[in-house]
Design an enzyme around this catalytic site. Structure first.
Site, PDB file in Angstrom:
ATOM      1  N   GLU A 143       4.597  -8.613   6.773  1.00  0.00           N
ATOM      2  CA  GLU A 143       5.397  -9.752   7.243  1.00  0.00           C
ATOM      3  C   GLU A 143       4.595 -11.038   7.045  1.00  0.00           C
ATOM      4  N   GLY A 147      -0.175  -9.040   7.813  1.00  0.00           N
ATOM      5  CA  GLY A 147      -0.494  -8.379   6.551  1.00  0.00           C
ATOM      6  C   GLY A 147      -1.423  -7.204   6.784  1.00  0.00           C
ATOM      7  N   ALA A 252       0.192   5.962  -2.081  1.00  0.00           N
ATOM      8  CA  ALA A 252       0.159   4.900  -3.093  1.00  0.00           C
ATOM      9  C   ALA A 252      -1.278   4.475  -3.407  1.00  0.00           C
ATOM     10  N   ARG A 253      -2.136   4.426  -2.378  1.00  0.00           N
ATOM     11  CA  ARG A 253      -3.540   4.033  -2.613  1.00  0.00           C
ATOM     12  C   ARG A 253      -4.225   5.041  -3.536  1.00  0.00           C
ATOM     13  N   GLY A 349     -15.968 -13.978 -25.156  1.00  0.00           N
ATOM     14  CA  GLY A 349     -16.175 -15.420 -25.292  1.00  0.00           C
ATOM     15  C   GLY A 349     -14.878 -16.172 -25.026  1.00  0.00           C
ATOM     16  N   GLU A 373      -2.035  -3.033  -0.643  1.00  0.00           N
ATOM     17  CA  GLU A 373      -2.324  -1.648  -0.216  1.00  0.00           C
ATOM     18  C   GLU A 373      -3.610  -1.584   0.599  1.00  0.00           C
ATOM     19  N   GLY A 374      -3.906  -2.648   1.338  1.00  0.00           N
ATOM     20  CA  GLY A 374      -5.143  -2.729   2.113  1.00  0.00           C
ATOM     21  C   GLY A 374      -6.179  -3.491   1.312  1.00  0.00           C
ATOM     22  N   THR A 375      -6.704  -4.569   1.910  1.00  0.00           N
ATOM     23  CA  THR A 375      -7.665  -5.404   1.168  1.00  0.00           C
ATOM     24  C   THR A 375      -8.994  -4.655   0.984  1.00  0.00           C
TER      25      THR A 375
HETATM   26  P1  TGC Z   1      -4.631   3.125  13.666  1.00  0.00           P
HETATM   27  O1  TGC Z   1      -4.675   3.210  15.171  1.00  0.00           O
HETATM   28  O2  TGC Z   1      -5.893   3.296  12.912  1.00  0.00           O
HETATM   29  O3  TGC Z   1      -3.568   4.190  13.100  1.00  0.00           O
HETATM   30  C1  TGC Z   1      -2.276   4.339  13.648  1.00  0.00           C
HETATM   31  C2  TGC Z   1      -1.806   5.751  13.338  1.00  0.00           C
HETATM   32  O4  TGC Z   1      -1.713   5.934  11.908  1.00  0.00           O
HETATM   33  C3  TGC Z   1      -2.618   6.989  11.470  1.00  0.00           C
HETATM   34  N1  TGC Z   1      -3.194   6.549  10.194  1.00  0.00           N
HETATM   35  C4  TGC Z   1      -2.849   7.050   9.008  1.00  0.00           C
HETATM   36  N2  TGC Z   1      -2.024   8.056   8.679  1.00  0.00           N
HETATM   37  C5  TGC Z   1      -1.892   8.345   7.367  1.00  0.00           C
HETATM   38  N3  TGC Z   1      -2.523   7.656   6.392  1.00  0.00           N
HETATM   39  C6  TGC Z   1      -3.341   6.628   6.698  1.00  0.00           C
HETATM   40  N4  TGC Z   1      -3.944   5.939   5.711  1.00  0.00           N
HETATM   41  C7  TGC Z   1      -3.550   6.299   8.056  1.00  0.00           C
HETATM   42  N5  TGC Z   1      -4.287   5.360   8.693  1.00  0.00           N
HETATM   43  C8  TGC Z   1      -4.058   5.529   9.997  1.00  0.00           C
HETATM   44  C9  TGC Z   1      -3.635   7.114  12.588  1.00  0.00           C
HETATM   45  O5  TGC Z   1      -4.204   8.388  12.608  1.00  0.00           O
HETATM   46  C10 TGC Z   1      -2.773   6.825  13.801  1.00  0.00           C
HETATM   47  O6  TGC Z   1      -2.009   8.000  14.062  1.00  0.00           O
HETATM   48  P2  TGC Z   1      -1.583   8.394  15.571  1.00  0.00           P
HETATM   49  O7  TGC Z   1      -0.920   9.729  15.434  1.00  0.00           O
HETATM   50  O8  TGC Z   1      -2.855   8.414  16.360  1.00  0.00           O
HETATM   51  O9  TGC Z   1      -0.653   7.318  16.040  1.00  0.00           O
HETATM   52  O10 TGC Z   1      -3.913   1.759  13.307  1.00  0.00           O
HETATM   53  P3  TGC Z   1      -4.431   0.259  13.365  1.00  0.00           P
HETATM   54  O11 TGC Z   1      -3.304  -0.580  13.890  1.00  0.00           O
HETATM   55  O12 TGC Z   1      -5.751   0.181  14.066  1.00  0.00           O
HETATM   56  O13 TGC Z   1      -4.587  -0.127  11.811  1.00  0.00           O
HETATM   57  C11 TGC Z   1      -5.573   0.343  11.048  1.00  0.00           C
HETATM   58  C12 TGC Z   1      -5.574  -0.315   9.643  1.00  0.00           C
HETATM   59  C13 TGC Z   1      -6.089  -1.731   9.735  1.00  0.00           C
HETATM   60  C14 TGC Z   1      -6.514   0.515   8.811  1.00  0.00           C
HETATM   61  C15 TGC Z   1      -4.153  -0.310   9.051  1.00  0.00           C
HETATM   62  O14 TGC Z   1      -3.317  -1.149   9.746  1.00  0.00           O
HETATM   63  C16 TGC Z   1      -4.149  -0.705   7.597  1.00  0.00           C
HETATM   64  O15 TGC Z   1      -4.329   0.140   6.724  1.00  0.00           O
HETATM   65  N6  TGC Z   1      -3.898  -2.025   7.250  1.00  0.00           N
HETATM   66  C17 TGC Z   1      -3.714  -2.454   5.892  1.00  0.00           C
HETATM   67  C18 TGC Z   1      -2.237  -2.736   5.656  1.00  0.00           C
HETATM   68  C19 TGC Z   1      -1.806  -2.359   4.283  1.00  0.00           C
HETATM   69  O16 TGC Z   1      -2.439  -1.624   3.553  1.00  0.00           O
HETATM   70  N7  TGC Z   1      -0.628  -2.863   3.895  1.00  0.00           N
HETATM   71  C20 TGC Z   1      -0.062  -2.490   2.643  1.00  0.00           C
HETATM   72  C21 TGC Z   1       1.374  -2.924   2.560  1.00  0.00           C
HETATM   73  S1  TGC Z   1       2.311  -2.117   1.283  1.00  0.00           S
HETATM   74  C22 TGC Z   1       1.693  -2.739  -0.144  1.00  0.00           C
HETATM   75  O17 TGC Z   1       0.773  -3.477  -0.214  1.00  0.00           O
HETATM   76  C23 TGC Z   1       2.403  -2.269  -1.349  1.00  0.00           C
HETATM   77  S2  TGC Z   1       1.837  -2.906  -2.834  1.00  0.00           S
HETATM   78  C24 TGC Z   1       2.705  -1.876  -3.822  1.00  0.00           C
HETATM   79  C25 TGC Z   1       2.571  -2.106  -5.265  1.00  0.00           C
HETATM   80  O18 TGC Z   1       3.145  -3.096  -5.798  1.00  0.00           O
HETATM   81  O19 TGC Z   1       1.951  -1.246  -5.921  1.00  0.00           O
HETATM   82  P1  FAD Z   2      -4.445 -11.122   5.578  1.00  0.00           P
HETATM   83  O1  FAD Z   2      -4.193  -9.873   6.338  1.00  0.00           O
HETATM   84  O2  FAD Z   2      -4.075 -12.401   6.209  1.00  0.00           O
HETATM   85  O3  FAD Z   2      -5.986 -11.157   5.173  1.00  0.00           O
HETATM   86  C1  FAD Z   2      -6.630 -12.345   4.731  1.00  0.00           C
HETATM   87  C2  FAD Z   2      -8.121 -12.044   4.651  1.00  0.00           C
HETATM   88  O4  FAD Z   2      -8.625 -11.718   5.952  1.00  0.00           O
HETATM   89  C3  FAD Z   2      -8.447 -10.848   3.742  1.00  0.00           C
HETATM   90  O5  FAD Z   2      -9.622 -11.111   3.016  1.00  0.00           O
HETATM   91  C4  FAD Z   2      -8.690  -9.719   4.727  1.00  0.00           C
HETATM   92  O6  FAD Z   2      -9.566  -8.716   4.208  1.00  0.00           O
HETATM   93  C5  FAD Z   2      -9.321 -10.471   5.881  1.00  0.00           C
HETATM   94  N1  FAD Z   2      -9.151  -9.748   7.150  1.00  0.00           N
HETATM   95  C6  FAD Z   2      -8.003  -9.474   7.813  1.00  0.00           C
HETATM   96  N2  FAD Z   2      -8.259  -8.771   8.935  1.00  0.00           N
HETATM   97  C7  FAD Z   2      -9.592  -8.571   8.963  1.00  0.00           C
HETATM   98  C8  FAD Z   2     -10.485  -7.882   9.846  1.00  0.00           C
HETATM   99  N3  FAD Z   2     -10.046  -7.215  10.924  1.00  0.00           N
HETATM  100  N4  FAD Z   2     -11.810  -7.899   9.560  1.00  0.00           N
HETATM  101  C9  FAD Z   2     -12.267  -8.530   8.466  1.00  0.00           C
HETATM  102  N5  FAD Z   2     -11.492  -9.185   7.572  1.00  0.00           N
HETATM  103  C10 FAD Z   2     -10.157  -9.200   7.835  1.00  0.00           C
HETATM  104  N6  FAD Z   2       3.426  -5.425   1.123  1.00  0.00           N
HETATM  105  C11 FAD Z   2       4.475  -4.575   1.352  1.00  0.00           C
HETATM  106  O7  FAD Z   2       4.749  -4.234   2.486  1.00  0.00           O
HETATM  107  N7  FAD Z   2       5.220  -4.097   0.311  1.00  0.00           N
HETATM  108  C12 FAD Z   2       4.978  -4.444  -0.979  1.00  0.00           C
HETATM  109  O8  FAD Z   2       5.673  -3.972  -1.896  1.00  0.00           O
HETATM  110  C13 FAD Z   2       3.905  -5.348  -1.258  1.00  0.00           C
HETATM  111  N8  FAD Z   2       3.684  -5.793  -2.527  1.00  0.00           N
HETATM  112  C14 FAD Z   2       2.769  -6.793  -2.739  1.00  0.00           C
HETATM  113  C15 FAD Z   2       2.697  -7.411  -3.998  1.00  0.00           C
HETATM  114  C16 FAD Z   2       1.836  -8.471  -4.202  1.00  0.00           C
HETATM  115  C17 FAD Z   2       1.812  -9.174  -5.536  1.00  0.00           C
HETATM  116  C18 FAD Z   2       0.980  -8.915  -3.158  1.00  0.00           C
HETATM  117  C19 FAD Z   2       0.014 -10.047  -3.354  1.00  0.00           C
HETATM  118  C20 FAD Z   2       1.045  -8.311  -1.926  1.00  0.00           C
HETATM  119  C21 FAD Z   2       1.951  -7.266  -1.679  1.00  0.00           C
HETATM  120  N9  FAD Z   2       2.113  -6.705  -0.409  1.00  0.00           N
HETATM  121  C22 FAD Z   2       3.147  -5.832  -0.151  1.00  0.00           C
HETATM  122  C23 FAD Z   2       1.368  -7.259   0.738  1.00  0.00           C
HETATM  123  C24 FAD Z   2      -0.084  -6.799   0.794  1.00  0.00           C
HETATM  124  O9  FAD Z   2      -0.178  -5.490   1.241  1.00  0.00           O
HETATM  125  C25 FAD Z   2      -0.826  -7.783   1.717  1.00  0.00           C
HETATM  126  O10 FAD Z   2      -0.985  -8.977   0.980  1.00  0.00           O
HETATM  127  C26 FAD Z   2      -2.169  -7.238   2.182  1.00  0.00           C
HETATM  128  O11 FAD Z   2      -1.999  -6.137   3.035  1.00  0.00           O
HETATM  129  C27 FAD Z   2      -3.008  -8.311   2.891  1.00  0.00           C
HETATM  130  O12 FAD Z   2      -2.263  -9.016   3.827  1.00  0.00           O
HETATM  131  P2  FAD Z   2      -2.269 -10.635   3.820  1.00  0.00           P
HETATM  132  O13 FAD Z   2      -1.973 -11.076   2.434  1.00  0.00           O
HETATM  133  O14 FAD Z   2      -1.362 -11.072   4.901  1.00  0.00           O
HETATM  134  O15 FAD Z   2      -3.758 -11.027   4.134  1.00  0.00           O
END
Ligand code: TGC
Ligand code: FAD
Length: 394
Positions: A143, A147, A252-253, A349, A373-375
């Protein structure tokens, strides 16, 4: 400027990792490689230049089995294993990270949640049409204000008898402006996170495109906006809590860990060839030690990452790849791919900044791959948490 260029890519396998693969992996990989050479490489610079998504590729991606390759055949999917899924992602990203994204989102973030958390009726209704490209999907987790921390999301759904009333907005959603369905995550009135399969035709849904990206220019990205959208309850996924969306991210990761090595291989291959062809001071630049250092370090990092991927794949096939292990591979492989793209750009170059070569496009794409997919830093904190047991996120 560059339409129709010949794709001269040669694969590099310094440690004979191919010997660890099975015949079906090699067949799948070679078929996708050939498709990328024919269908992606000749057009990708043009599309990237125009910041336009080659949407016609969705059909071809379906035909080569890139959507849900490791999901079961009974739903029209590939029925292959996790290594096959990995090598397919590697070849697609060798073409372009945006093309791999088209497949990642469809297969891992739309089909996988329906397969894993959907009812039998939902699987029968959606999976075959998503696998054959008749329907295009997107995944809404991020959102504007949440993120890295999706747990804070504001998107919400209110119980209205046989339907949910959905409100909220999602940001940075790959494919949303061209999608037919969206997997949307929000909270119900009790604060439980839930997933819905949202038909994009429903009243109150819009998906404005996000313009002005310098990265992933051949991929289409948008918002998702929901204003009092009435979503039938039968569209709910059977999961509650953040583990729902996070388990899709793990899938996906994993694919990105493989994909990034495709981009790295393309940059290395281009830099190696250029270093042997480009003469300065009466010698090929590949004869200078500083160029060799760059190339030697590139192939070393690629080789380490290939082995990491193979091992991760064998663990994934046994259902033993932990989310933290996947994070380590995603973080490492994307970071080394980005370093390799930067070094490859130097070897080319001035030519390296043009679209005569693929390296600058890969480099710009990988900036997104490092973040979505997670920074890079979030994945480091996941490893830190895993090894210490101490949570440094909050
Ligand atoms: P936390 O308390 O750690 O976890 C909550 C519950 O989730 C479980 N869990 C997982 N399960 C499966 N796979 C994983 N990777 C998991 N990570 C955690 C965990 O065991 C727990 O389960 P339960 O049963 O105890 O409730 O949650 P938190 O709020 O502390 O967050 C942890 C953190 C920061 C690692 C997580 O929020 C995170 O990974 N943040 C990054 C967000 C992210 O990656 N967004 C991606 C959006 S989608 C995208 O970017 C698509 S791009 C697609 C493209 O174009 O290719
Ligand atoms: P922020 O979360 O605001 O992070 C900004 C900076 O702060 C980063 O360097 C981060 O590492 C750092 N930071 C944040 N928290 C911490 C912490 N606790 N400790 C230390 N450093 C921290 N999302 C979807 O849901 N679906 C999609 O299909 C999708 N596609 C995408 C396609 C593109 C082209 C892009 C750019 C993004 C896409 N995303 C999608 C979103 C993407 O997953 C987010 O951009 C990403 O998770 C980071 O969130 P943010 O951009 O809000 O950065």
């Amino acid at each position: 400027m560059s339409t129709g260029k010949i794709d001269r890519f040669q694969f590099h396998d310094y440690y004979q990792v191919d010997e660890l693969l099975e015949e079906n992996h090699i067949l799948a990989r070679d078929a996708v490689r050939e498709w990328v050479k024919q269908e992606v490489s000749p057009i990708i610079e043009e599309y990237s230049d125009r910041a336009e998504c080659p949407t016609h590729l969705f059909k071809g991606l379906a035909e080569i089995g890139a959507f849900g390759p490791s999901l079961p055949e009974e739903y029209g999917c590939g029925g292959m294993d996790e290594i096959a899924y990995g090598v397919i992602m590697q070849e697609l990203e060798r073409g372009d990270s945006g093309v791999r994204s088209m497949a990642s989102v469809q297969g891992s973030l739309v089909m996988y949640p329906i397969y894993r958390f959907g009812t039998e009726a939902q699987k029968r209704k959606y999976l075959p049409k998503l696998a054959n490209g008749e329907l295009i999907g997107c995944f809404g987790l991020t959102e504007p204000d949440f993120g890295s921390n999706p747990a804070g999301m504001l998107t919400n759904m209110k119980d209205d008898g046989d339907a949910w009333i959905l409100n909220g907005s999602k940001m940075w959603i790959t494919n949303s402006p061209v999608a037919d369905v969206a997997i949307v995550w929000g909270r119900d009135e009790e604060g439980k996170m839930r997933g819905l399969i949202v038909d994009m035709e429903l009243k109150g849904v819009s998906a404005p495109e996000i313009k002005g990206k310098w990265s992933l220019r051949a991929s289409i990205t948008g918002e998702l906006v929901f204003e009092d959208v009435r979503v039938p309850k039968e569209q709910s996924l059977e999961v509650t809590g953040l583990k729902g969306p996070l388990s899709c991210l793990s899938k996906a990761r994993y694919g990105i860990a493989w994909g990034a090595i495709g981009a790295a291989l393309d940059c290395y291959d281009s830099a190696l060839r250029y270093s042997l062809e480009r003469i300065q001071f009466d010698k090929p630049i590949g004869q200078f030690q500083l160029t060799q250092k760059k190339l030697a370090e590139m192939i070393t990092e690629i080789t380490k990452a290939q082995l990491l991927n193979w091992r991760l794949g064998t663990l994934a096939n046994k259902g033993k790849a932990s989310p933290a292990q996947i994070s380590m591979a995603k973080r490492n492989n994307v970071a080394i791919a980005l370093d390799i793209a930067r070094e490859a750009r130097q070897i080319h170059g001035g030519m390296g900044i043009t679209n005569e070569y693929p390296v600058m496009r890969h480099m710009m794409n990988l900036e997104t791959v490092l973040t979505y997919e997670g920074t890079h830093d979030i994945h480091l904190l996941i490893t830190g948490h895993d090894v210490t047991g101490l949570n440094a996120f909050k």
